[in-house]
Structure formats: C-alpha cells, structure tokens
Write a protein that holds these residues in place. Structure first.
Motif: not given
Length: 470
Positions: A352-369
């Motif tokens: 769950v924490l890693n999924a939250a990281r993905c959401a936060a990082w992707n939002a910051a980059e503006g793409r689903p990386r």
C-alpha cells in the motif's frame, strides 16, 4: 489517517503449518523446489469495547528466495522462516497498548527487523513474520467489523498513515477511498527454468490430467500474460526464449510477457548483454515487443549500489528481492528503477505504501512512469492466493503472476471438507477437476467477485485442526 479507525489489542497468535508437495518441479534462481511447508497464522484481537475476533493468513515457506545463501539447506531456510514468525508473534503480543491495526504494524516492524538482524536474517527474510501477522490481524479486524477487505481499506479502518516523513501531507484516506476493485483479473503464467515448453521436452509425464507443457497450459487456460524466467547465461537464455517464442508466436491474439532475472546477473552490463542479444534475434522480435518490464535481474547485493540505465535496456526494470525494507523502492528509484513488486509475503502495508509512492511520484511528473507489478511466491489455493489477489486488485493492478495452481495439484492435499468449503464460498474462483478443487482459469482470467466478502477475501477458512504447530 481515518479518525474512526478502530483501536485494538492483539491477544493471541497461533503459528501452524502443513506440508505442500509439488506436482511439477519449479526452478527459480538457484533452487528447484519439489516440496515446502505452508505457514498459517491465526490471531485474536480485542476491541476497546471488549468484542473479540479471530483472523488468519497463510503463505508458503519458500526456500532460497528470502535468503539465497547456498551454504544453507532448504531445511535451514524453513527454520529461518519459522524463527521470524516467532519473532513477529512475540513482538506483536508484547505491544500491549491499544492501537489501530496499522499502528501495531508501525510500532513493531522495526523491532522485528532489528531482532532478525541480530539472528543474521536479512530484511526481506525478517519481513516475512510481520507480513503474515499483519494479514491475520487485518482479517480479524474485517471480521470483527463485519466488512470486506475492500470496504475496510476504502474506509481506512486499519488507520494507514504517514509512517515516514516523505508521506507528510499525503492523503491516505482519499487515496484509499478512490480504490475501485475489479471483478476479474488476468493471470500471468510462469514459465520456470526447468518447465517443459513442448511435448519433446518431457522426459516422463505426471499424467494427472493437468497441463504439463507450455503448449498445454496455453491450450487449457487460454493465457495471454506470461512471466519468463531467465538464468543468467545469455546463450542458454536465448535458446530457451526462442523455444518459448515459437509457442507464443502461434497466437493470433496479442500477448504480453515479463522477464524475471531472479538476481542471476551481477551487473547492469550483464543484463544489457542479454537484452542486446535478444533484440538481435529476428525470432525474438515479437516476444521482445511484448515485454512489459524486466524483474530484479541483478543480485540484491549490488542492485541498489550502482545506477541502472533503463533507457538503454529499452524496458522498465523493477525490484523484487531487493525490496527488503519500507524505503527500498525509494532507493531503487534513485538508481533508475521504475517499478516494484507487490507480494503478500513482503507485507501488505509495504504494498500500500509503495502504491501511494507511485501515485505521488506520477502526479509530480505528470505521467504514469512509476508502477507496481503483482508477483507470486507459489501462493496456494485457499487463504493465501485469495488474500494476495485481493490486495493487488485493490491496488488497481490488472494482471497477476499465478504459479501455485500449475506446480501444485490445487487443494488435493487438504481435507475434502475444506476443499468443498472453499468451492462453495467462492464458486467463481474455483472449479472441481481431476478429483480436486482448483482455480478456475478461463480465457486467461480469474473471476474474483466473491472475494468481496466479510473478512480478508475469504468466506471460508482452512481446517486448522488438520495442521501441526509450527
């Protein structure tokens, strides 16, 4: 954190196990597995109003994955896993003050890893104990509150919050409330290092009525998702991948695959050599184009030490065995990795924490990386496979590696009453074939609507009386 997350005490924890024998040998990395125990944890929680509830979790005790030290026997590995379960039990029972389910995890996790380290256990191994205890406690919470795992997480009943400073300001309640579990999931079939590709590869047949070769698996289950193990020797890997491609390329429909290095390469240069060789072979063109990502190709000892140029590899790379601590994905990202695996044996809260990281990082980059994959540790039919599927489904992952149903003969080794209990409780997920209850894979997918039931994804429970104490 959800303000109404129930506070509870963990009053009892039982550790049990039973033997699992494989119908086909499964080679991954440095071991060929033919049998292993399955661990079961039962936990009783007590709410502040005096109500009590039991929950359970299960996971195979796989040798040579958590600790790949060749000086250790499989039995040594099993004893390590039993030891970390006992460490987690004692740490959790010693945490006497009321807390949310996540609060107990947050208060005991570091202590479990520290005690494990004193015994010579790496973080991945030491995490196995909390991973099972946390799931059993969460199952008890769901049953005590009369809700499903999905509803519990959407309402953040475990009380998941910013355990690390990096999560300050992250809206866990909103993130979890937005989860929309599906009612079916694609199954990614594992092709192990000694698996037969065609009939010509079989020395002798098991003849149990179930598929034994990759050809037969595709015909029987209709898979379109595959996970291909590679062994670290480029020439041998190329020869095997060409044999696999010769089967998969017969499909008219598109297929997708992942490459699992299982730590078999010492450096990024070794992985690059394999990739360059694959890309140079016309017979592997369609297979290469189907590859979604490469999984943990470099030994964990070196994987997070040196930069990984994923752009040169042409595919994203994820960590799995290197995912030992709660911040391993952060370290991996800094080295060029873009993904991380979810496995219940590593911990549901870590996922769950890693999924939250993905959401936060992707939002910051503006793409689903950044992304998560769903991988298997030969999870067995029943409690283990259901909890693992429910977790990855909640996280929005639409395909999951499943191998336990292929290497083990379903629920054939458990009491008939237990088999039928799971079949009745989850008629969409299971079927009865060749004398046993087993996963019902159709057109490469599993129907999983019945996992949305009271408890952590299981309306049936194993026969604990048929097990032995751990």
């Amino acid at each position: 954190m959800a303000h109404d997350a129930p506070r509870l005490r963990v009053r009892e924890i039982e550790l049990l196990e039973r033997a699992v024998r494989l119908r086909l040998p499964f080679r991954f990395g440095v071991v060929t597995l033919t049998e292993a125990p399955q661990a079961f944890v039962r936990a009783r929680i007590e709410f502040e109003d005096g109500r009590s509830a039991w929950g359970a979790a299960a996971e195979l005790m796989a040798p040579k994955w958590f600790d790949k030290n060749l000086a250790l026997s499989n039995d040594d590995n099993f004893e390590q896993l039993r030891a970390v379960l006992r460490i987690a039990r004692e740490a959790t029972l010693a945490d006497a003050m009321p807390a949310t389910a996540f609060g107990h995890f947050a208060r005991t996790y570091d202590a479990c890893l520290a005690e494990g380290a004193q015994a010579g256990f790496n973080p991945l191994l030491a995490s196995y104990g909390p991973a099972l205890v946390d799931r059993a406690v969460l199952d008890a919470l769901c049953r005590g509150e009369g809700v499903s795992f999905y509803r519990a997480l959407q309402a953040n009943l475990p009380g998941i919050g910013p355990i690390h400073p990096e999560f300050a300001g992250f809206d866990f309640d909103g993130f979890l409330a937005a989860r929309r579990p599906a009612t079916s999931i694609a199954v990614r079939h594992t092709v192990g290092l000694v698996d037969a590709i065609t009939q010509a590869d079989l020395r002798e047949r098991v003849n149990d009525g179930l598929p034994e070769t990759l050809e037969e698996v595709v015909r029987a289950y209709g898979h379109r998702h595959f996970k291909l193990k590679v062994g670290g020797q480029v020439d041998a890997d190329l020869q095997r991948l060409e044999a696999i491609a010769a089967v998969l390329d017969r499909m008219d429909e598109p297929y997708v695959a992942t490459l699992d290095g299982n730590e078999q390469y010492d450096s990024a240069q070794g992985v690059q050599a394999l990739v360059d060789a694959v890309r140079s072979r016309p017979a592997l063109a369609r297979l290469w184009n189907s590859i979604l990502f490469i999984e943990q190709p470099i030994a964990r000892k070196h994987a997070l030490e040196v930069p990984l140029d994923a752009r040169a590899l042409g595919k994203p790379v994820i960590i799995d065995e290197s995912d030992g601590t709660l911040d391993s994905f952060v370290q991996a990202r800094a080295r060029g990795y873009e993904g991380v695996s979810s496995k219940t044996c590593k911990g549901l809260y870590k996922s769950v924490l890693n999924a939250a990281r993905c959401a936060a990082w992707n939002a910051a980059e503006g793409r689903p990386r950044y992304f998560m994959s769903a991988e298997d540790l030969t999870t067995q039919a029943g409690l283990a496979v259901q909890q693992d599927i429910a977790l990855v489904n909640l996280l929005g992952i639409d395909h999951v590696e499943r191998n336990g149903h292929h290497y083990v003969n379903g629920l054939s080794a458990v009491p008939e009453a237990e088999q039928q209990a799971f079949a009745r409780a989850h008629p969409d997920l299971y079927t009865t074939r060749e004398g046993a209850v087993r996963l019902d894979i159709r057109a490469g997918r599993l129907a999983i609507g019945s996992l949305d039931c009271t408890g952590f994804a299981s309306a049936a429970l194993p026969d604990f009386s048929a097990m032995r104490p751990l």
